[in-house]
Enzyme design. Structure first.
Site, PDB file in Angstrom:
ATOM      1  N   GLY A 245      -5.877  45.549 -29.813  1.00  0.00           N
ATOM      2  CA  GLY A 245      -6.804  44.650 -29.128  1.00  0.00           C
ATOM      3  C   GLY A 245      -8.152  44.502 -29.814  1.00  0.00           C
ATOM      4  O   GLY A 245      -8.947  43.649 -29.446  1.00  0.00           O
TER       5      GLY A 245
ATOM      6  N   CYS B 178      17.669  21.379 -17.684  1.00  0.00           N
ATOM      7  CA  CYS B 178      18.569  22.537 -17.683  1.00  0.00           C
ATOM      8  C   CYS B 178      18.624  23.251 -16.342  1.00  0.00           C
ATOM      9  O   CYS B 178      19.399  24.183 -16.162  1.00  0.00           O
ATOM     10  CB  CYS B 178      18.176  23.516 -18.786  1.00  0.00           C
ATOM     11  SG  CYS B 178      16.706  24.486 -18.404  1.00  0.00           S
TER      12      CYS B 178
ATOM     13  N   CYS C 125      15.645  25.658 -23.355  1.00  0.00           N
ATOM     14  CA  CYS C 125      16.230  24.575 -22.559  1.00  0.00           C
ATOM     15  C   CYS C 125      17.559  24.128 -23.184  1.00  0.00           C
ATOM     16  O   CYS C 125      18.576  23.987 -22.491  1.00  0.00           O
ATOM     17  CB  CYS C 125      15.240  23.415 -22.509  1.00  0.00           C
ATOM     18  SG  CYS C 125      15.599  22.173 -21.263  1.00  0.00           S
TER      19      CYS C 125
ATOM     20  N   CYS D 225      11.443  21.955 -19.349  1.00  0.00           N
ATOM     21  CA  CYS D 225      11.012  23.181 -20.026  1.00  0.00           C
ATOM     22  C   CYS D 225      10.116  22.854 -21.221  1.00  0.00           C
ATOM     23  O   CYS D 225      10.425  21.954 -22.007  1.00  0.00           O
ATOM     24  CB  CYS D 225      12.217  23.951 -20.580  1.00  0.00           C
ATOM     25  SG  CYS D 225      13.226  24.731 -19.326  1.00  0.00           S
TER      26      CYS D 225
ATOM     27  N   CYS E 256      13.637  22.725 -13.897  1.00  0.00           N
ATOM     28  CA  CYS E 256      13.635  21.854 -15.078  1.00  0.00           C
ATOM     29  C   CYS E 256      14.655  20.734 -14.861  1.00  0.00           C
ATOM     30  O   CYS E 256      15.797  20.985 -14.475  1.00  0.00           O
ATOM     31  CB  CYS E 256      14.003  22.653 -16.322  1.00  0.00           C
ATOM     32  SG  CYS E 256      14.350  21.613 -17.763  1.00  0.00           S
TER      33      CYS E 256
END
Lengths: 285, 259, 364
Positions: free
Chosen positions: A31, A243, A271, A265, A240
């Site tokens: 980080g 899909c 997808c 998506c 979606c």
């Protein structure tokens, strides 16, 4: 084969080594933003030069590269970066998460789970999460050094006071391993939970701002929040349209002048794979 | 008072800007619950002294020892930067003359007051807000102004928000630099009254720098009179003001009385 | 119907072909040669070399041609090329006192050793469009030039003032290697060597505006042009295997020494202070702007209040690079629909929470 006249993956080996040294330091201090001497790349600053330099420094001839932008493999910038490496490194490319050894991404983390041994390289525009509250770099460096992050919560407080909830939707700040405050890059906060304890190595490169940082595998990553206003992610009321997924990040597409919308998506590989698995008649048009 | 009760002990404090000495060889002790006034004309070195005490300036010589909450007397310039900054946002408070220097102007009054709580790890929004409202009420600012930006407040109100922002961490020692400077006379009087009440109610120790003898008469039990960077006289406030010994103090007092 | 908003490889190829066609323009008109660009658009070539921080007129001309005359794009091309070049080492410091002077003016002294030399300049030209140039064809008669150097030596004005102690001395060479921001990222506060490098590469327009702002009161420092000189200087390099300096070529550079506001204190008698500018090629505006901003950035070091943008080191250094700036501004053209989708959801949620249906227009 890669294009003659340039070194493998464009950058000279000395520069790559310098970047890898920076990455080792970044992995050692999860980080923490490590300054690095970003080079001018043949793609513009702000278009992924940080990610491109990290990828260039990491690529080997056996690597299989996937590049996504907004979750999709076929957006113009993803195409452009993938071609750049196909041309300068001659490595194999793929759109499938499972096949990739290295995934460079802008603004998304793939929906498919990542595995040990994979590397995700994020493109970062502004690496400093405190920048909007404190403009001075000297001061923000000191705040990181002393772990003085109250100011970030002041900005969350202001959101709740003004909007009744934390209103940050992307580039949502996180704490890494309980020590460093980090910008996860402008991924939607929907993707933040995927950062936490990911088996993959997650690397972040900011070319213009000359910083790189890392989240090593299985590192704890927490999204900032309040006890009484916990972190939440976006949910959609519809699946979606292509899909039928109910657990993926959806993009809104406007399909006509009357403003009719459909939700699909954002991760095109995810997808497509789901649609391929299902019999055609089940698919929504 | 006995020696081990001293809250702040200052010895030989000196600060030079290049060749110019802003304050020299300042010695004093501050005891818990005591308010010390530092007076003198512009350029006497009062503000430099205050900034050295509050560790915003590194003195050229001398020591400043502070008795931490754990009871140990520690040299503040020997503390690590992390310890010093923690002290500054927990046990100490600093009220600037100009509220713009002490407030975040782009953050609401509530956020300004709540910042110190968040800085020491408070993560419950409701509690932060309740505390912010409480301390704003203590400085006579209503809950309806909680979400307003300081820029929409009058100068006197901004100064009160700054005070609340410092008090929220329950400091033991408050540094104030001309806290009533730049305010209208009627606003000054109200602020002084409020400060006097808070200091007594919270048992605060404070060091107040001012050029206004009226301010110290109301707030401070003890006084340092500075001239040309040196302390020329010190003692109980009433004593110094009613029976000044040093010619400069006499001049200072008589010039006020003449007005 | 699902309409794809995503661009494919073919779209990119076609776009680039179109660009190439537009670049060439009308094929009935003769194509520009690099010699023409380098020879007749020298101002552009110099600017691209300076901001591209690569001295190569031919490559700069190529970049300008490839960029269709868009100079920031040309700087970008040159910089990207520069990244691929190996580094052999650092040259010896240029000795501008030994410059073969083409132009040299001082605004602080009427006359000085070596004299004032106007040289090729736009100064004092009347800015009237010259329609004879439009017709073309005419070869201007050569200007009269001194057969030999005007003076055997051209001491720098700042050195003349320095001999009397009237201006602060140049910081002595402390032997430390000179910083290079292309190899080491900034660490604030940065030293003057890296600051000067950043300014030398910085955008001319940005530095011009900042220098100008300092003249208008945002960080005033009372500048005088001590000297502005343009000409050729030799570049010397010490190859490790030789151990002594050899001349490897010459550069055209513009150097500006500003003489600024004096300072004094109890220990130090009053002295003028300095601002310094040096750029590749003939770039007077840039060298002067650089010198103004260099002096403004020395505010902290000289115990002046740091208040104006031109005095703010982080502000100036982080924003003077036009390749970085143009990249980040132009990246807004990239798709942001994932982030936008998040914002859209949030705005809808906030509006719903406010009791107003998000779908309906205001007047419904």
């Amino acid at each position: 084969m890669h294009e003659a006249g340039y070194n493998f993956a464009y950058l000279d080996e000395q520069t790559k080594r310098a970047i890898r040294r920076g990455l080792l330091k970044a992995v050692a201090i999860p980080g923490h933003q490590v300054p690095f001497a970003s080079r001018e790349m043949p793609l513009p600053y702000g278009w992924g030069t940080g990610g491109i330099q990290l990828t260039a420094a990491l690529l080997g001839r056996e690597d299989v590269l996937k590049v996504i932008d907004q979750g999709a493999d076929d957006t113009t910038n993803a195409v452009s970066i993938r071609r750049f490496f196909a041309r300068t490194a001659g490595v194999a490319t793929t759109t499938r998460v499972v096949e990739a050894t290295l995934i460079q991404t802008r603004h998304r983390i793939p929906e498919a789970p990542l595995a040990e041994g994979q590397i995700v390289v994020f493109q970062v525009p502004i690496p400093e999460p405190l920048r909007w509250m404190e403009a001075s770099e000297r001061e923000t460096r000191r705040m990181h050094a002393l772990k003085e992050y109250g100011l970030m919560h002041v900005s969350l407080y202001e959101d709740v006071a003004r909007h009744g909830r934390i209103a940050k939707t992307y580039d949502y700040p996180v704490m890494v391993a309980g020590r460093y405050l980090m910008s996860p890059s402008p991924i939607p906060k929907f993707d933040n939970p995927k950062l936490d304890r990911s088996p993959a190595l997650q690397l972040f490169g900011a070319g213009r701002e000359r910083r790189l940082y890392a989240v090593p595998p299985y590192t704890e990553v927490n999204s900032l929040d309040f006890d009484d206003h916990p972190f939440t992610v976006e949910r959609w009321s519809q699946p979606c349209a292509l899909c039928g997924a109910t657990d993926s990040y959806l993009d809104e597409i406007i399909t006509d002048d009357a403003g009719t919308r459909m939700l699909v998506c954002s991760d095109t590989d995810h997808c497509g794979a789901r649609r391929a698995e299902r019999p055609a008649e089940e698919c929504t048009p | 008072m006995s020696d081990d009760e001293v809250l702040l002990r200052v010895r030989g404090l000196t600060h030079r800007y290049g060749a110019r000495t802003a304050c020299a060889q300042v010695d004093f002790d501050l005891h818990p619950g005591e308010v010390l006034g530092i007076v003198g004309e512009s350029g006497a070195g009062k503000s430099t002294l205050l900034h050295c005490l509050a560790t915003r300036l590194q003195p050229s010589a001398g020591t400043v020892e502070y008795r931490c909450a754990d009871g140990r007397l520690r040299e503040v310039f020997a503390l690590s930067e992390a310890e010093r900054r923690l002290l500054l946002r927990t046990e100490w408070g600093l009220v600037h003359q100009n509220p713009r220097d002490g407030l975040r102007m782009e953050v609401s009054a509530g956020g300004n007051v709540g910042e110190r709580l968040m800085a020491v790890g408070e993560r419950h929004y409701g509690r932060i807000r309740t505390q912010a409202a409480h301390w704003l009420a203590q400085v006579e600012i209503g809950a309806e102004r909680l979400d307003h930006l300081p820029a929409t407040f009058s100068g006197g109100m901004q100064q009160r928000v700054q005070i609340a922002r410092n008090l929220v961490s329950r400091p033991r020692l408050l540094f104030m630099d001309e806290p009533t400077g730049g305010l209208d006379v009627s606003v000054q009087a109200r602020l002084l009254d409020l400060l006097r009440g808070l200091v007594a109610q919270l048992g605060l120790s404070a060091i107040v720098v001012t050029h206004d003898l009226g301010v110290v008469r109301l707030l401070a039990q003890r006084l340092l009179v500075m001239r040309g960077g040196r302390v020329v006289e010190q003692g109980l406030t009433d004593q110094v003001l009613d029976d000044p010994q040093h010619p400069y103090t006499q001049l200072l007092v008589s010039s006020i009385l003449r007005v | 119907m699902y309409v794809s908003v995503k661009g494919g490889e073919r779209a990119i190829d076609n776009a680039h072909r179109w660009l190439a066609e537009a670049r060439r323009g009308d094929p009935a008109v003769a194509e520009l040669s690099l010699e023409q660009i380098a020879g007749q658009l020298a101002g552009s070539v110099d600017r691209v070399m300076a901001e591209g921080s690569l001295y190569d007129p031919e490559l700069a001309a190529l970049a300008i041609k490839q960029a269709r005359g868009d100079l920031i794009e040309a700087v970008f091309l040159l910089r990207a090329y520069r990244s691929t070049l190996p580094r052999f080492g650092a040259a010896e410091p240029l000795d501008t006192a030994q410059m073969a002077i083409r132009r040299r003016v001082s605004a602080t002294f009427k006359d000085l050793p070596g004299g004032q030399i106007l040289g090729p300049t736009f100064d004092y030209t009347h800015r009237l469009l010259d329609f004879q140039l439009a017709a073309g064809g005419a070869v201007p008669p050569p200007a009269e030039r001194a057969a030999e150097p005007v003076a055997p030596a051209m001491p720098r004005v700042a050195d003349l003032l320095g001999a009397d102690g009237l201006i602060e001395p140049e910081a002595a060479d402390d032997g430390r290697p000179v910083g290079d921001l292309t190899r080491e990222p900034f660490r604030f506060p940065v030293d003057r060597d890296v600051r000067l490098q950043a300014l030398a590469r910085g955008d001319e327009g940005f530095l011009l505006a900042l220098g100008y702002s300092s003249q208008r009161g945002y960080g005033r420092n009372h500048p005088f042009v001590g000297e502005l000189r343009i000409g050729e200087v030799a570049v010397e390099f010490v190859p490790e295997e030789l151990g002594f300096a050899v001349e490897i070529g010459t550069l055209t550079v513009t150097e500006c020494q500003m003489v600024n506001q004096f300072k004094g204190s109890a220990e130090r008698p009053a002295q003028f202070t300095r601002g310094y500018g040096l750029v590749f090629g003939h770039g007077e505006r840039k060298a002067m702007s650089m010198a103004l901003v260099d002096r403004a950035l020395r505010a902290g070091e000289l115990d002046e209040a740091v208040q104006a943008p031109a005095q703010d080191e982080e502000f100036v250094l982080y924003h003077c690079d036009n390749v970085q700036a143009t990249g980040f501004v132009e990246h807004l053209k990239l798709p942001h629909y994932v982030d936008f989708q998040s914002e859209l959801e949030m705005v809808r949620a906030l509006r719903a929470a406010a009791g107003r249906p998000a779908e309906e227009p205001e007047d419904a």
